[in-house]
Design a protein around this motif. Structure first.
Motif, PDB file in Angstrom:
ATOM      1  N   ILE A 183     -41.177 -21.532 -18.850  1.00  0.00           N
ATOM      2  CA  ILE A 183     -40.157 -20.491 -18.648  1.00  0.00           C
ATOM      3  C   ILE A 183     -39.270 -20.466 -19.886  1.00  0.00           C
ATOM      4  O   ILE A 183     -38.727 -21.502 -20.303  1.00  0.00           O
ATOM      5  N   GLN A 185     -35.942 -19.605 -21.530  1.00  0.00           N
ATOM      6  CA  GLN A 185     -34.555 -19.323 -21.163  1.00  0.00           C
ATOM      7  C   GLN A 185     -34.010 -18.181 -22.023  1.00  0.00           C
ATOM      8  O   GLN A 185     -34.266 -18.117 -23.224  1.00  0.00           O
ATOM      9  N   GLU A 193     -34.817 -11.566 -23.771  1.00  0.00           N
ATOM     10  CA  GLU A 193     -35.338 -11.889 -22.445  1.00  0.00           C
ATOM     11  C   GLU A 193     -36.864 -11.967 -22.421  1.00  0.00           C
ATOM     12  O   GLU A 193     -37.479 -11.875 -21.352  1.00  0.00           O
ATOM     13  N   SER A 194     -37.484 -12.160 -23.569  1.00  0.00           N
ATOM     14  CA  SER A 194     -38.948 -12.209 -23.644  1.00  0.00           C
ATOM     15  C   SER A 194     -39.498 -13.374 -22.827  1.00  0.00           C
ATOM     16  O   SER A 194     -38.900 -14.452 -22.766  1.00  0.00           O
ATOM     17  N   GLU A 195     -40.645 -13.132 -22.201  1.00  0.00           N
ATOM     18  CA  GLU A 195     -41.337 -14.175 -21.458  1.00  0.00           C
ATOM     19  C   GLU A 195     -42.485 -14.731 -22.298  1.00  0.00           C
ATOM     20  O   GLU A 195     -42.826 -14.179 -23.353  1.00  0.00           O
ATOM     21  N   PHE A 196     -43.093 -15.804 -21.814  1.00  0.00           N
ATOM     22  CA  PHE A 196     -44.166 -16.473 -22.548  1.00  0.00           C
ATOM     23  C   PHE A 196     -45.256 -15.487 -22.961  1.00  0.00           C
ATOM     24  O   PHE A 196     -45.688 -15.453 -24.118  1.00  0.00           O
ATOM     25  N   SER A 197     -45.696 -14.674 -22.024  1.00  0.00           N
ATOM     26  CA  SER A 197     -46.814 -13.759 -22.290  1.00  0.00           C
ATOM     27  C   SER A 197     -46.420 -12.615 -23.227  1.00  0.00           C
ATOM     28  O   SER A 197     -47.298 -11.939 -23.767  1.00  0.00           O
ATOM     29  N   ASP A 198     -45.118 -12.381 -23.420  1.00  0.00           N
ATOM     30  CA  ASP A 198     -44.684 -11.372 -24.389  1.00  0.00           C
ATOM     31  C   ASP A 198     -44.895 -11.864 -25.812  1.00  0.00           C
ATOM     32  O   ASP A 198     -45.102 -11.064 -26.735  1.00  0.00           O
ATOM     33  N   SER A 218     -48.375 -19.810 -12.224  1.00  0.00           N
ATOM     34  CA  SER A 218     -47.247 -20.012 -11.310  1.00  0.00           C
ATOM     35  C   SER A 218     -47.580 -21.130 -10.337  1.00  0.00           C
ATOM     36  O   SER A 218     -48.743 -21.558 -10.230  1.00  0.00           O
TER      37      SER A 218
END
Length: 539
Positions: A183, A185, A193-198, A218
Motif C-alpha cells: 500500500i 501512503q 495518491e498513486s497506487e502500486f499498479s499505477d 488483496s
C-alpha cells in the motif's frame, strides 16, 4: 452511427539548415515514385528536367512538396525526434515548435561514444554480469503464504518507496508469508495518491517473484476480519533472526502482520540468498507500468537521437536545502529564507545539527550548486555541446538557479521541454509517475551524475552497475570542495586536480564488502554479479 475517424496532425518545425541537404536526386525520388522512374522512358525524365529548369515557380512548388513529403516520412518512421538547444531563459518551460526539428540523424552515432571524446568512455566492467543463482537450500524451500500474510504501508517519494518494497519482499520470504501488494501512503509533500499498479507492472512483479514469495492482490476473505499484528516502529538494521523472533509466533497465531515505516529497518548485511533476492526485486521485478515505460523510453530515444547524453539528478529543491542544513548561495535573501524555514522547523534537519553550514559544506554533506556542477563537468572534459537531461524537482530560485550551468552547457533539457504538447498530461500532478519517467531516461543515459546522494542516486548507481557498469560519476565532494573555495587556484590547475580526484569514481565495479553498511542495491558486486573467475570459484 459509425464513429467518424478524425486524423490528428502533429506540426513540427524544421531548422533551415536541413534544406540544402535535399539534393535534386532526393527531390526527384520524392516527387516521382521509384516504380514510375524505373518504368518511364528517358523522354519522360527529360520532360521533368525541362519543366524544373524552365519554371522557378514549379521548382519552388516541387521543393515544398519534397519538404512536406520528408516531414511525413519522418513522422511515420517512429518517435525519435531530435531537438535544438533550449535557450537558458526557457529552462523548465515547455518549448513548442522550436524544440523539435522533423528530420533526425541516425542514432547510430551514439553506438561508440568513446570515439566522440574521453568524457563518453565507459568504465571497465571487468567482465561482471548479473549472477542471481540461489543455493539449493533456498530453492528447496518454496514460498508458503497460504495461511500467513504480510501487509506493508510504504511512504516517501518513488525511490524511497522502491527501497521499502524491496525489503518487504525479503521480510515476507524470511517469515514464509504471502505478500499483499504494498500500500502506497499518500505523500504528504506532493499529495500523490498513486497506487502500486499505477506505477509498477503488478503482473510482472508477481510472475518474477513466483519462486521466491507468493504475491497476492488483496487479503483473502478468510483473513479480512482478522486483527493484524501491527508494528509501527521497527528498529534500524534488524536481522532475519530478530524478525523471526519478533513476529513469527504472533503471525502464526493471527495470520496477518502489518508493518509501517520500513525505511532502513532491515539490515544491509544479509545471507547471500537474501541479498540476491534484494537485487532480483530491485532490478528485475519492479518494472514500471506500460504507460510510464512507453513515455520514458520515448523521451530517452529523443535524447539519444543525436548521440550520447548526460543525465543529471539535481537536488536543489527548497526542502533539500532545509533538510541538509545547507544554503543555496543564490543571494543573501535566498539564504535568509532557508535559514528562517529551518529555524521554524528544526526537526526537518536530517542530522548533525551542531555543525555550521560551512563545516557541513566542507564535510561533503551539501548538494552541489549549479556553478559547482558546471566546473566539475568542465574539469572532467565534458564537451560544451553535451546534451544534458535534467531530473529533479523545481529548483529553489527558479531558472536563475540553473543559469550558471546552462550558460556553460546550453543543450539543457527536462521532460517538460522535450515532450510534445499534451504528452505528459496523463501524468500531471502525479509526482511518483513523473519521477519514474525521469528514472527511465536517466537509467538509459550514457553518463549519469547526481549532485547529492540519496535514494535516487543509490538506486541508479546499482542499476547501472547491474546493467553492465555504465558510466556513473560520483562527485568527490569532500576532497574537491577546498579547491572550489580557493579563488587563487588557476583554472587549469583546478581542472587537473579535480580530474585526478575522479579517476576511480566513474562507475566501475566496487565491492559492497568494502563499503561497511552499504546496500547491495547500490553495490551489487559480489553478491549479485560475478565475472568468469568468480563464477568458477562459486561452482
Amino acid at each position: 452511427m459509425a464513429k467518424s475517424k478524425t486524423k490528428h496532425l502533429s506540426y513540427i518545425s524544421v531548422p533551415s539548415q536541413i534544406i540544402p541537404a535535399l539534393s535534386y536526386s532526393t527531390l526527384q525520388s520524392l516527387v516521382v515514385s521509384p516504380k514510375k522512374l524505373s518504368s518511364s522512358s528517358a523522354s519522360s525524365r527529360f520532360r521533368i528536367n525541362r519543366i524544373v529548369s524552365s519554371s522557378p515557380r514549379i521548382l519552388l512548388l516541387l521543393l515544398a512538396l519534397a519538404f512536406l513529403g520528408t516531414l511525413r516520412l519522418g513522422l511515420r518512421l517512429g518517435p525519435v525526434i531530435p531537438f535544438s538547444p533550449i535557450p537558458c531563459a526557457q529552462v523548465g518551460v515547455r518549448s513548442s515548435s522550436s524544440s523539435f526539428p522533423a528530420l533526425s540523424r541516425s542514432s547510430s552515432s551514439s553506438s561508440s561514444p568513446a570515439a566522440e571524446g574521453e568524457f563518453w568512455r565507459q568504465p571497465d566492467g571487468m567482465g561482471y554480469r548479473p549472477c542471481l543463482s540461489f543455493s539449493e537450500e533456498y530453492r528447496g524451500e518454496p514460498p508458503e503464504g497460504r495461511r500467513k500474510y504480510l501487509l506493508v504501508v510504504v511512504a516517501g517519494g518513488l525511490n524511497q518507496q522502491r527501497n521499502q518494497i524491496v525489503d518487504a519482499v525479503v521480510i515476507a520470504r524470511i517469515l514464509g508469508a504471502a505478500l499483499v501488494v504494498p500500500i502506497l501512503q499518500v505523500n504528504v509533500v506532493w499529495g500523490d495518491e498513486s497506487e502500486f499498479s499505477d506505477i509498477f507492472d503488478m503482473e510482472h512483479f508477481k510472475k518474477v517473484l513466483a519462486d521466491d514469495v507468493r504475491v497476492v492482490s488483496s487479503l483473502p476473505s478468510t483473513h479480512v476480519m482478522t486483527r493484524p499484528v501491527v508494528e509501527k516502529r521497527t528498529p534500524l538494521h534488524v536481522s532475519p533472526r530478530w524478525i523471526r523472533a519478533r513476529y513469527l509466533k504472533k503471525l502464526n497465531k493471527e495470520g496477518v502482520l502489518l508493518l509501517r515505516g520500513l525505511d532502513s529497518r532491515l539490515s544491509k548485511d544479509l545471507p547471500p540468498d537474501l541479498q540476491k533476492l534484494r537485487c532480483k526485486v530491485a532490478f528485475q521485478a519492479l518494472k514500471f507500468a506500460a504507460p510510464i515505460a512507453e513515455m520514458g523510453n520515448k523521451l530517452a530515444m529523443r535524447m539519444r537521437s543525436k548521440g550520447p547524453y548526460l543525465a543529471l539528478h539535481l537536488r536543489m529543491e527548497k526542502d533539500v536545502w532545509v533538510r541538509t542544513g545547507c544554503l543555496p548561495g543564490l543571494s543573501t535573501e535566498s539564504d535568509r529564507i532557508i535559514q528562517e524555514e529551518r529555524t521554524l522547523r528544526p526537526e526537518l534537519l536530517t542530522g548533525r545539527s551542531n555543525m555550521s553550514y560551512h563545516d557541513r559544506k566542507l564535510a561533503g554533506l551539501c548538494p552541489l550548486n549549479t556553478l559547482e556542477v558546471a566546473r566539475l563537468l568542465k574539469a572532467l572534459e565534458a564537451p560544451r555541446n553535451t546534451r544534458i537531461y535534467w531530473a529533479g524537482g523545481e529548483p529553489f530560485g527558479g531558472p536563475a538557479a540553473l543559469e550558471p550551468l546552462t550558460r556553460e552547457f546550453p543543450h539543457f533539457y527536462s521532460k517538460e521541454n522535450i515532450s510534445l504538447p499534451g504528452e505528459l498530461d496523463r501524468f500531471a500532478n502525479k509526482s511518483s509517475l513523473m519521477a519514474a519517467i525521469d528514472y527511465i531516461v536517466c537509467e538509459q543515459s550514457d553518463v549519469f551524475m547526481p549532485s547529492h546522494g540519496g535514494n535516487m542516486g543509490h538506486l541508479m548507481q546499482g542499476h547501472r552497475a547491474f546493467a553492465g557498469h555504465k558510466k556513473f560519476i560520483t562527485p568527490n565532494k569532500r576532497q574537491m570542495l577546498p579547491y572550489f573555495l580557493d579563488a587563487s587556484l588557476p583554472e587549469s590547475e583546478f581542472n587537473r586536480v579535480v580530474k585526478a580526484l575522479h579517476q576511480g569514481s566513474v562507475g566501475g565495479p566496487e565491492y559492497r564488502t568494502d563499503k561497511v553498511g552499504k546496500d547491495v542495491t547500490a553495490y551489487p558486486v559480489p553478491e549479485c554479479m560475478c565475472n568468469g573467475t568468480a563464477a568458477a570459484s562459486a561452482l
